[in-house]
Design a protein around this motif. Structure first.
Motif, PDB file in Angstrom:
ATOM      1  N   SER A 176      33.428  26.409  53.873  1.00 59.22           N
ATOM      2  CA  SER A 176      34.829  26.761  53.659  1.00 59.22           C
ATOM      3  C   SER A 176      35.706  25.518  53.542  1.00 59.22           C
ATOM      4  O   SER A 176      36.583  25.444  52.660  1.00 59.22           O
ATOM      5  CB  SER A 176      35.333  27.643  54.806  1.00 59.22           C
ATOM      6  OG  SER A 176      34.592  28.839  54.880  1.00 59.22           O
ATOM      7  N   LEU A 180      37.856  24.272  50.095  1.00 57.80           N
ATOM      8  CA  LEU A 180      39.282  23.958  50.069  1.00 57.80           C
ATOM      9  C   LEU A 180      39.547  22.537  49.581  1.00 57.80           C
ATOM     10  O   LEU A 180      40.467  22.305  48.794  1.00 57.80           O
ATOM     11  CB  LEU A 180      39.878  24.172  51.459  1.00 57.80           C
ATOM     12  CG  LEU A 180      40.144  25.637  51.816  1.00 57.80           C
ATOM     13  CD1 LEU A 180      40.219  25.836  53.321  1.00 57.80           C
ATOM     14  CD2 LEU A 180      41.435  26.108  51.147  1.00 57.80           C
ATOM     15  N   ALA A 183      39.004  22.284  45.831  1.00 55.83           N
ATOM     16  CA  ALA A 183      40.181  22.778  45.109  1.00 55.83           C
ATOM     17  C   ALA A 183      41.280  21.720  45.094  1.00 55.83           C
ATOM     18  O   ALA A 183      41.935  21.485  44.064  1.00 55.83           O
ATOM     19  CB  ALA A 183      40.686  24.060  45.770  1.00 55.83           C
ATOM     20  N   VAL A 232      36.797  35.550  49.119  1.00 55.70           N
ATOM     21  CA  VAL A 232      37.683  34.799  50.006  1.00 55.70           C
ATOM     22  C   VAL A 232      37.721  35.442  51.390  1.00 55.70           C
ATOM     23  O   VAL A 232      37.694  34.751  52.413  1.00 55.70           O
ATOM     24  CB  VAL A 232      39.099  34.716  49.397  1.00 55.70           C
ATOM     25  CG1 VAL A 232      40.103  34.188  50.415  1.00 55.70           C
ATOM     26  CG2 VAL A 232      39.086  33.832  48.146  1.00 55.70           C
ATOM     27  N   MET A 263      43.152  29.551  53.993  1.00 53.34           N
ATOM     28  CA  MET A 263      42.415  30.676  53.419  1.00 53.34           C
ATOM     29  C   MET A 263      43.209  31.963  53.571  1.00 53.34           C
ATOM     30  O   MET A 263      43.230  32.823  52.671  1.00 53.34           O
ATOM     31  CB  MET A 263      41.057  30.805  54.102  1.00 53.34           C
ATOM     32  CG  MET A 263      40.010  31.550  53.311  1.00 53.34           C
ATOM     33  SD  MET A 263      39.334  30.616  51.912  1.00 53.34           S
ATOM     34  CE  MET A 263      38.392  29.330  52.735  1.00 53.34           C
ATOM     35  N   HIS A 266      45.961  32.188  51.004  1.00 58.96           N
ATOM     36  CA  HIS A 266      45.389  32.563  49.713  1.00 58.96           C
ATOM     37  C   HIS A 266      45.045  34.052  49.679  1.00 58.96           C
ATOM     38  O   HIS A 266      45.309  34.736  48.687  1.00 58.96           O
ATOM     39  CB  HIS A 266      44.152  31.715  49.446  1.00 58.96           C
ATOM     40  CG  HIS A 266      43.671  31.759  48.034  1.00 58.96           C
ATOM     41  ND1 HIS A 266      44.474  31.453  46.957  1.00 58.96           N
ATOM     42  CD2 HIS A 266      42.453  32.089  47.505  1.00 58.96           C
ATOM     43  CE1 HIS A 266      43.788  31.575  45.838  1.00 58.96           C
ATOM     44  NE2 HIS A 266      42.557  31.965  46.145  1.00 58.96           N
ATOM     45  N   TYR A 271      44.318  37.363  46.792  1.00 60.16           N
ATOM     46  CA  TYR A 271      43.004  36.840  46.421  1.00 60.16           C
ATOM     47  C   TYR A 271      41.904  37.229  47.407  1.00 60.16           C
ATOM     48  O   TYR A 271      40.791  36.700  47.328  1.00 60.16           O
ATOM     49  CB  TYR A 271      43.064  35.324  46.317  1.00 60.16           C
ATOM     50  CG  TYR A 271      43.897  34.821  45.171  1.00 60.16           C
ATOM     51  CD1 TYR A 271      43.372  34.730  43.884  1.00 60.16           C
ATOM     52  CD2 TYR A 271      45.224  34.426  45.373  1.00 60.16           C
ATOM     53  CE1 TYR A 271      44.133  34.258  42.823  1.00 60.16           C
ATOM     54  CE2 TYR A 271      45.996  33.958  44.310  1.00 60.16           C
ATOM     55  CZ  TYR A 271      45.448  33.871  43.048  1.00 60.16           C
ATOM     56  OH  TYR A 271      46.211  33.400  41.987  1.00 60.16           O
ATOM     57  N   PRO A 276      35.952  32.494  45.786  1.00 55.24           N
ATOM     58  CA  PRO A 276      36.581  31.284  46.327  1.00 55.24           C
ATOM     59  C   PRO A 276      36.942  30.230  45.289  1.00 55.24           C
ATOM     60  O   PRO A 276      37.719  29.321  45.589  1.00 55.24           O
ATOM     61  CB  PRO A 276      35.528  30.757  47.310  1.00 55.24           C
ATOM     62  CG  PRO A 276      34.792  31.976  47.747  1.00 55.24           C
ATOM     63  CD  PRO A 276      34.709  32.833  46.515  1.00 55.24           C
ATOM     64  N   THR A 278      38.892  30.660  43.082  1.00 58.24           N
ATOM     65  CA  THR A 278      40.331  30.847  42.874  1.00 58.24           C
ATOM     66  C   THR A 278      41.172  30.012  43.835  1.00 58.24           C
ATOM     67  O   THR A 278      42.392  29.927  43.664  1.00 58.24           O
ATOM     68  CB  THR A 278      40.732  32.324  43.042  1.00 58.24           C
ATOM     69  OG1 THR A 278      40.419  32.755  44.386  1.00 58.24           O
ATOM     70  CG2 THR A 278      40.003  33.216  42.040  1.00 58.24           C
ATOM     71  N   LEU A 279      40.550  29.374  44.815  1.00 57.77           N
ATOM     72  CA  LEU A 279      41.309  28.551  45.760  1.00 57.77           C
ATOM     73  C   LEU A 279      42.080  27.439  45.060  1.00 57.77           C
ATOM     74  O   LEU A 279      43.077  26.943  45.593  1.00 57.77           O
ATOM     75  CB  LEU A 279      40.373  27.951  46.818  1.00 57.77           C
ATOM     76  CG  LEU A 279      39.891  28.914  47.910  1.00 57.77           C
ATOM     77  CD1 LEU A 279      38.724  28.319  48.673  1.00 57.77           C
ATOM     78  CD2 LEU A 279      41.042  29.257  48.856  1.00 57.77           C
ATOM     79  N   LEU A 282      45.808  27.712  44.859  1.00 53.92           N
ATOM     80  CA  LEU A 282      46.671  27.306  45.976  1.00 53.92           C
ATOM     81  C   LEU A 282      47.483  26.060  45.611  1.00 53.92           C
ATOM     82  O   LEU A 282      48.615  25.883  46.057  1.00 53.92           O
ATOM     83  CB  LEU A 282      45.824  26.988  47.211  1.00 53.92           C
ATOM     84  CG  LEU A 282      45.578  28.058  48.267  1.00 53.92           C
ATOM     85  CD1 LEU A 282      44.604  27.537  49.311  1.00 53.92           C
ATOM     86  CD2 LEU A 282      46.880  28.493  48.920  1.00 53.92           C
TER      87      LEU A 282
END
Length: 288
Positions: A176, A180, A183, A232, A263, A266, A271, A276, A278-279, A282
């Motif tokens: 995780s 992040l 991204a 997510v 998270m 988001h 989402y 993920p 799609t992070l 953010l």
């Protein structure tokens, strides 16, 4: 050969069940939404009317469910029909203390509960290359190795009941936080005028390289968010468990705590059920 039950035919359960069928296991399946079972029925799986039927007919009962609440709900249906000698093999990622409670209850009736969460995503499930981390009675796990060899490239015995779940939490903390920061890196590179589609290639083989990088960085750079391979909400659930259990075991988890809040931001932005990858939004949406 033992009769195998599989409860939870979702993103991971479907390809895992398909591999067991391909290995000629006698498989009975159940899912809350029965339509998800139909492709497996065409491959030879028997569809059970309820979890109770699986408890009555199967020697090994596999679970691959969303969260602790779902696992406890299914167990309440299985429990009255369980018999000494059966094994419950839980592939779900759930609370370690709940796992220990379920395992202790099962032990009183001669049933083994093995926590065996997995890592590797849908691709790993389909190719049989999942990494598995198991907790429970070692002798019971040893007997499951031929079955698990069809699903995994690595099975590691982590210790007593709950150890597999604690190990999976550690896995998700790493994954995780990486998702992040990947991204963040993609968005930073683009803001600096760098072609973000070349990042995965540029980092390949270096210290910054990782499987999440090679999967997520190209998807984020290309805004390629479908099909969803994971969600997510799943990462958020596991990060929340990490933070909760850090208090219980008295260990500091500031990075995972921050990751959980990012998270959550988001997820509540719409989402939760998205991939993920799609992070990256953010960091991009305020500018695009």
């Amino acid at each position: 050969m033992s009769k195998i039950g599989f409860i939870g035919i979702g993103l991971m359960g479907q390809p895992m069940s398909a591999r067991l069928l391909a290995a000629d296991y006698d498989l009975m399946i159940w899912n809350r939404s029965v339509e998800k079972c139909l492709p497996l029925a065409e491959l030879g799986a028997a569809i059970a009317d309820s979890p109770e039927v699986i408890a009555q007919h199967c020697d090994v009962i596999c679970l691959c469910l969303t969260d602790t609440i779902a696992v406890e709900a299914v167990f309440s249906q299985l429990q009255p029909h369980l018999k000494s000698g059966q094994v419950i093999l839980d592939f779900s990622s759930i609370d370690p203390l709940a796992t220990q409670k379920l395992a202790n209850h099962c032990s009183t009736i001669g049933v083994d509960w093995i926590d065996c969460p997995v890592s590797g995503g849908v691709q790993g499930a389909a190719s049989g290359t999942l990494a598995m981390m198991a907790g429970g009675r070692l002798e019971a796990i040893d007997k499951l190795k031929p079955l698990l060899a069809n699903l995994s490239s690595r099975l590691t015995y982590m210790g007593a009941s709950g150890s597999g779940q604690y190990t999976k939490i550690c896995n998700q903390m790493l994954v995780s936080c990486q998702a992040l920061v990947i991204a963040e890196v993609v968005a930073f590179a683009e803001s600096a005028g760098v072609n973000s589609q070349l990042l995965a290639e540029a980092f390949s083989g270096g210290f910054a390289d990782s499987k999440p990088l090679q999967i997520l960085a190209p998807e984020m750079a290309e805004r390629r968010f479908t099909p969803e391979k994971w969600h997510v909400k799943t990462l958020l659930k596991d990060l929340d468990m990490a933070v909760d259990h850090s208090r219980i075991v008295r260990s500091s988890t500031p990075m995972s705590g921050l990751a959980a809040q990012l998270m959550r931001l988001h997820a509540v932005a719409g989402y939760s059920d998205k991939d993920p990858s799609t992070l990256v939004n953010l960091y991009l949406e305020p500018h695009e």
